[in-house]
Design a protein around this motif. Structure first.
Motif, mmCIF file in Angstrom:
data_model
loop_
_atom_site.group_PDB
_atom_site.id
_atom_site.type_symbol
_atom_site.label_atom_id
_atom_site.label_comp_id
_atom_site.label_asym_id
_atom_site.label_seq_id
_atom_site.Cartn_x
_atom_site.Cartn_y
_atom_site.Cartn_z
ATOM 1 N N TYR A 80 -18.324 -26.881 55.122
ATOM 2 C CA TYR A 80 -17.336 -27.675 54.386
ATOM 3 C C TYR A 80 -17.856 -28.058 53.017
ATOM 4 N N ARG A 81 -19.111 -28.516 52.950
ATOM 5 C CA ARG A 81 -19.665 -28.943 51.666
ATOM 6 C C ARG A 81 -19.767 -27.772 50.696
ATOM 7 N N ILE A 82 -20.062 -26.577 51.203
ATOM 8 C CA ILE A 82 -20.124 -25.399 50.332
ATOM 9 C C ILE A 82 -18.747 -25.109 49.749
ATOM 10 N N ILE A 83 -17.722 -25.141 50.600
ATOM 11 C CA ILE A 83 -16.353 -24.891 50.136
ATOM 12 C C ILE A 83 -15.936 -25.942 49.120
ATOM 13 N N ASN A 84 -16.202 -27.209 49.414
ATOM 14 C CA ASN A 84 -15.813 -28.301 48.536
ATOM 15 C C ASN A 84 -16.553 -28.243 47.201
ATOM 16 N N THR A 85 -17.835 -27.906 47.235
ATOM 17 C CA THR A 85 -18.619 -27.794 46.001
ATOM 18 C C THR A 85 -18.154 -26.602 45.182
ATOM 19 N N PHE A 86 -17.837 -25.510 45.839
ATOM 20 C CA PHE A 86 -17.327 -24.318 45.163
ATOM 21 C C PHE A 86 -16.032 -24.640 44.432
ATOM 22 N N ASP A 87 -15.157 -25.386 45.094
ATOM 23 C CA ASP A 87 -13.904 -25.814 44.458
ATOM 24 C C ASP A 87 -14.193 -26.709 43.258
ATOM 25 N N ALA A 88 -15.121 -27.649 43.420
ATOM 26 C CA ALA A 88 -15.441 -28.572 42.335
ATOM 27 C C ALA A 88 -16.021 -27.838 41.126
ATOM 28 N N MET A 89 -16.741 -26.754 41.372
ATOM 29 C CA MET A 89 -17.407 -26.034 40.285
ATOM 30 C C MET A 89 -16.450 -25.158 39.487
ATOM 31 N N ILE A 90 -15.530 -24.468 40.179
ATOM 32 C CA ILE A 90 -14.668 -23.540 39.432
ATOM 33 C C ILE A 90 -13.183 -23.846 39.564
ATOM 34 N N GLY A 91 -12.782 -24.555 40.621
ATOM 35 C CA GLY A 91 -11.392 -25.002 40.750
ATOM 36 C C GLY A 91 -10.354 -23.937 40.471
ATOM 37 N N TYR A 92 -9.219 -24.348 39.915
ATOM 38 C CA TYR A 92 -8.119 -23.437 39.652
ATOM 39 C C TYR A 92 -8.259 -22.691 38.324
ATOM 40 N N HIS A 93 -8.947 -23.303 37.355
ATOM 41 C CA HIS A 93 -8.836 -22.822 35.985
ATOM 42 C C HIS A 93 -10.154 -22.288 35.433
ATOM 43 N N ASP A 142 -10.196 -25.034 49.922
ATOM 44 C CA ASP A 142 -10.564 -26.448 50.023
ATOM 45 C C ASP A 142 -9.364 -27.285 50.447
ATOM 46 N N ASP A 143 -8.176 -26.956 49.927
ATOM 47 C CA ASP A 143 -6.963 -27.670 50.335
ATOM 48 C C ASP A 143 -6.749 -27.564 51.842
ATOM 49 N N VAL A 144 -7.005 -26.375 52.379
ATOM 50 C CA VAL A 144 -6.790 -26.151 53.813
ATOM 51 C C VAL A 144 -7.793 -26.942 54.648
ATOM 52 N N VAL A 145 -9.083 -26.823 54.305
ATOM 53 C CA VAL A 145 -10.096 -27.471 55.152
ATOM 54 C C VAL A 145 -10.113 -28.992 54.969
ATOM 55 N N SER A 146 -9.543 -29.478 53.870
ATOM 56 C CA SER A 146 -9.506 -30.931 53.637
ATOM 57 C C SER A 146 -8.205 -31.572 54.113
ATOM 58 N N PHE A 147 -7.272 -30.769 54.597
ATOM 59 C CA PHE A 147 -5.938 -31.275 54.934
ATOM 60 C C PHE A 147 -5.997 -32.422 55.941
ATOM 61 N N ILE A 148 -6.597 -32.198 57.078
ATOM 62 C CA ILE A 148 -6.677 -33.245 58.109
ATOM 63 C C ILE A 148 -7.648 -34.360 57.708
ATOM 64 N N PRO A 149 -8.864 -34.029 57.237
ATOM 65 C CA PRO A 149 -9.791 -35.110 56.851
ATOM 66 C C PRO A 149 -9.252 -36.051 55.778
ATOM 67 N N ALA A 150 -8.485 -35.536 54.818
ATOM 68 C CA ALA A 150 -7.955 -36.403 53.752
ATOM 69 C C ALA A 150 -7.036 -37.463 54.326
ATOM 70 N N ARG A 151 -6.244 -37.095 55.289
ATOM 71 C CA ARG A 151 -5.313 -38.043 55.891
ATOM 72 C C ARG A 151 -6.057 -39.037 56.792
ATOM 73 N N LEU A 152 -7.088 -38.549 57.462
ATOM 74 C CA LEU A 152 -7.925 -39.461 58.257
ATOM 75 C C LEU A 152 -8.669 -40.433 57.347
ATOM 76 N N PRO A 184 -2.621 -31.495 47.291
ATOM 77 C CA PRO A 184 -1.902 -31.993 48.471
ATOM 78 C C PRO A 184 -2.710 -33.005 49.270
ATOM 79 N N ASN A 185 -3.972 -33.193 48.909
ATOM 80 C CA ASN A 185 -4.858 -34.071 49.674
ATOM 81 C C ASN A 185 -5.338 -35.301 48.918
ATOM 82 N N ALA A 186 -5.659 -35.151 47.642
ATOM 83 C CA ALA A 186 -6.274 -36.246 46.879
ATOM 84 C C ALA A 186 -5.393 -37.486 46.823
ATOM 85 N N GLY A 187 -4.077 -37.288 46.770
ATOM 86 C CA GLY A 187 -3.169 -38.416 46.638
ATOM 87 C C GLY A 187 -3.214 -39.376 47.801
#
Length: 198
Positions: A74-87, A101-111, A144-147
């Motif tokens: 999870y941390r690898i996926i999340n860090t990868f997203d933070a480093m290069i993201g969408y743009h 990252d959106d997929v793997v964070s879907f449930i944890p973000a709501r928890l 879809p998760n940060a909010g």
């Protein structure tokens, strides 16, 4: 995360907005060069709230199901997203990383958002308002998760968190100040207790 947020707060207390912007660039993706003091505080609080999921709730969530490999993955996926993201240069690879990252964070973000609400109740913050603002504003962010976590924190603290041109979460019951950063960090500490006991 805590140390970075405290550095931002200390710089603002010393009226060194330029230094606060510099420290803030380690916490958020947005351009910090022209942020006002209240915008810098908002960005710091948003980062603390969002990272309650990314840095604590989600890794432990995956640890429960898949052990250390799950937490590390999870941390690898999340860090990868933070480093290069969408743009940027790696836009297409970045889109894949961000969506994964959106997929793997879907449930944890709501928890994590629910943990923020529970933590706000335990620590004497406004848990009812945290729930109401979360329900009302969680859809306003591009992610879809940060909010979920950011709107819950905005409600718990009674503040308005805003990224100009993108979203505004919560109601402006209290003005943003350096103390808001401290309050967000105390809320995060309580979230770790709540999640650790769950």
């Amino acid at each position: 995360l805590g140390r970075a947020a405290v550095r931002v707060k200390k710089s603002l207390v010393q009226d060194n907005l330029e230094q606060a912007r510099s420290y803030l660039s380690a916490l958020v993706h947005r351009d910090t060069a022209f942020l006002s003091k209240s915008q810098a505080i908002s960005a710091a609080v948003e980062s603390v709230a969002e990272n309650s999921c990314d840095s604590f709730v989600a890794p432990f969530f995956y640890f429960l199901f898949f052990g250390i490999p799950g937490a590390v993955a999870y941390r690898i996926i999340n860090t990868f997203d933070a480093m290069i993201g969408y743009h940027g240069k790696w836009e297409y690879l970045g889109k894949f990383a961000a969506r994964l990252d959106d997929v793997v964070s879907f449930i944890p973000a709501r928890l994590a958002a629910l943990a923020i609400i529970a933590a706000s109740w335990i620590s004497g913050k406004d848990a009812r308002q945290a729930w109401q603002i979360m329900q009302r504003d969680h859809r306003l962010t591009e992610s879809p998760n940060a909010g979920w976590t950011m709107s819950a924190a905005a409600g718990a603290l009674g503040v308005r968190l805003e990224k100009l041109g993108h979203y505004a979460l919560g109601d402006n019951h209290y003005p943003l100040s350096e103390k808001t950063i401290d309050s967000s960090l105390r809320l995060l500490a309580m979230v770790t207790v709540v999640w650790g006991l769950t």
